[in-house]
Scaffold this active site. Structure first.
Site, PDB file in Angstrom:
ATOM      1  N   HIS A 153       7.475 -23.980  24.590  1.00  0.00           N
ATOM      2  CA  HIS A 153       6.503 -22.900  24.384  1.00  0.00           C
ATOM      3  C   HIS A 153       5.623 -23.227  23.193  1.00  0.00           C
ATOM      4  CE1 HIS A 153       9.745 -21.728  21.505  1.00  0.00           C
ATOM      5  NE2 HIS A 153       8.714 -21.387  20.746  1.00  0.00           N
ATOM      6  N   HIS A 198      11.251 -16.050  25.139  1.00  0.00           N
ATOM      7  CA  HIS A 198       9.796 -16.088  25.105  1.00  0.00           C
ATOM      8  C   HIS A 198       9.276 -17.338  25.792  1.00  0.00           C
ATOM      9  CE1 HIS A 198      10.988 -18.539  21.797  1.00  0.00           C
ATOM     10  NE2 HIS A 198       9.829 -18.614  21.176  1.00  0.00           N
ATOM     11  N   HIS A 213       2.653 -23.644  16.393  1.00  0.00           N
ATOM     12  CA  HIS A 213       3.577 -24.729  16.733  1.00  0.00           C
ATOM     13  C   HIS A 213       3.753 -24.897  18.226  1.00  0.00           C
ATOM     14  CE1 HIS A 213       6.617 -21.348  16.810  1.00  0.00           C
ATOM     15  NE2 HIS A 213       7.138 -22.054  17.796  1.00  0.00           N
ATOM     16  N   HIS A 245      16.475 -17.736  13.998  1.00  0.00           N
ATOM     17  CA  HIS A 245      15.562 -16.596  14.035  1.00  0.00           C
ATOM     18  C   HIS A 245      16.338 -15.335  14.396  1.00  0.00           C
ATOM     19  CE1 HIS A 245      12.013 -19.007  13.792  1.00  0.00           C
ATOM     20  NE2 HIS A 245      12.129 -19.553  14.982  1.00  0.00           N
ATOM     21  N   TYR A 254      11.637 -26.294  11.894  1.00  0.00           N
ATOM     22  CA  TYR A 254      10.201 -26.534  12.014  1.00  0.00           C
ATOM     23  C   TYR A 254       9.813 -27.707  11.136  1.00  0.00           C
ATOM     24  CZ  TYR A 254       9.692 -22.013  14.275  1.00  0.00           C
ATOM     25  OH  TYR A 254       9.781 -20.969  15.152  1.00  0.00           O
ATOM     26  N   GLU A 264       8.468 -27.411  16.607  1.00  0.00           N
ATOM     27  CA  GLU A 264       9.769 -26.760  16.464  1.00  0.00           C
ATOM     28  C   GLU A 264      10.740 -27.465  17.401  1.00  0.00           C
ATOM     29  OE1 GLU A 264      10.028 -22.785  18.101  1.00  0.00           O
ATOM     30  OE2 GLU A 264      11.881 -22.326  17.020  1.00  0.00           O
TER      31      GLU A 264
END
Lengths: 306, 108
Positions: A153, A198, A213, A245, A254, A264
């Site tokens: 993503h 996500h 990112h 997270h 990261y 990431e």
């Protein structure tokens, strides 16, 4: 659930300042497979666990950042239907002909309110090196570097975050999975078209078209530890992590590519279903949402974009 | 080893030709130049070289145009000294990413 629309983020095309340094980073540090270099200078790579021909394209340029983010959809019919819905929503579309990237079919391109170019496509060649599909082993060739399995993503920065959310929800059938709210409005939003926590995310930012990112999926927390060793051993510019997270529960590191584009590597994350409530974060708890262990925000992580 | 001075901040440090002045300043304990992407992409370490010469690796033209480079502007992470250097921080308000010194909670 059946995925009949948008399947997943399929490719990202990034601008880099030095193509040789960039290739070495994505091929040797991340462990992506080099698929090929074309006459126009673009370099094509894929994650070792991906079936499709390529997922990362590097373009030499004098400013780093993102050119376009492509999403794969389930069928040519679905592609046409999305094209109509995008037009009906008042966003113009252009057709990118098949073959503009080798092995990639036609694309419907549009620009979202945050200023980013998004492509939808259905057809792409299978990789000659695709994972096995008959009594398959876990991998054919031993994974290298950080062992990135796939491009997963992007997080993009731009204005009009509520408008871009409406585009992804109303036109592309995504769901909002998490959101950071402030008294002045939405700060950040995470959206899914699948079971992933996500498939894309946005942060509200005055400059349009900015790139935070590109993320690559690793198999486990243990691979995150190995990635941290690779980052330290080869002096890769680390941003933050290994950490976790609160938002998405992703276990993560990261770091920056040689042109300053942030990458990431992450693992884990919860399984999302569309009947889940939206996970909401208040601005004063954003630190916990972004860095669950540190519980403190990092200026560089928030502000540095390309 | 070359001597690098950050004018106006009473700070000087050593840097060899195979290192960039951003990392060298951080290694010497300096915190005047922010640590961003370290690859010439984000613009937070923008400086203006006032004297001396350096090899400049590619920098994002969004943060240092060709004309500005001719005027001595550079991203410190891409400055590899060829002599002693005197430079000053030079964030471009409009375009460079700024790392805000105020705590997050106090920002608008």
């Amino acid at each position: 659930m059946a995925l009949t629309g948008v399947l997943r983020p399929g490719f990202v095309q990034l601008r880099v300042l030095d193509i040789d340094e960039a290739l070495a980073h994505y091929r040797d540090r991340l462990g992506l497979e080099l698929v090929g270099t074309e006459a126009d200078g673009r370099v094509y790579l894929r994650g070792y666990d991906e079936f499709d021909r390529h997922s990362v394209i590097l373009r030499p340029a004098d400013e780093p950042g993102i050119d376009v983010l492509g999403f794969k959809v389930a069928s040519e019919e679905a592609l046409d239907e999305f094209g109509q819905r995008i037009e009906k929503a008042g966003l113009g579309t252009t057709v990118v002909p098949a073959g503009e990237q080798p092995g990639l079919g036609r694309r419907i391109r549009f620009v979202v309110p945050t200023g980013h170019q998004i492509d939808l496509y259905s057809s792409i060649e299978q990789s000659a090196d695709a994972p096995g599909a008959l009594n398959p082993d876990v991998w054919k060739s031993e994974p290298r570097g950080m062992r990135a399995q796939r491009f997963d993503h992007c997080l993009l920065y731009g204005p009009d975050i509520d408008d871009v959310t409406r585009v992804f929800v109303d036109v592309l059938d995504f769901s909002v999975t998490e959101r950071i709210d402030t008294p002045d409005g939405t700060l950040a939003v995470w959206l899914s078209c699948s079971n992933k926590a996500h498939d894309i995310a946005f942060v509200n930012h005055e400059q349009p078209g900015k790139f935070h990112h590109a993320a690559f999926f690793l198999e486990s927390w243990s691979d995150i530890g190995h990635a941290a060793d690779v980052i330290a051993r080869y002096d890769v510019a680390r941003d933050i992590g290994p950490t976790r997270h609160g938002i998405t529960r992703g276990q993560t590191i990261y770091f920056f590519d040689p042109s300053g584009n942030r990458n990431e590597v992450f693992s884990g994350g919860y399984t999302y279903y569309p009947d889940n409530p939206i996970r909401l974060w208040s601005a004063d708890q954003a630190a916990k949402g972004i860095f669950y262990y540190e519980k403190e925000l990092n200026d560089r992580f928030l502000a540095v974009v390309t | 080893m070359f001597r690098i001075e950050i004018q106006g901040h009473n700070f000087a440090f050593d840097c060899g030709p195979d290192n960039n002045v951003l990392l060298a300043s951080r290694a010497a304990g300096g915190r005047i130049l922010p640590l961003g992407c370290r690859g010439g992409g984000c613009g937070v370490c923008r400086v203006r070289i006032l004297s001396g010469s350096a090899q400049l690796k590619p920098m994002s033209r969004a943060h240092v145009s060709v004309q500005e480079e001719g005027q001595g502007y550079a991203l410190a992470c891409r400055v590899y000294p060829l002599s002693d250097i005197c430079m000053e921080p030079a964030a471009a308000k409009a375009r460079a990413v700024k790392l805000d010194p105020k705590p997050i909670a106090e920002r608008k």
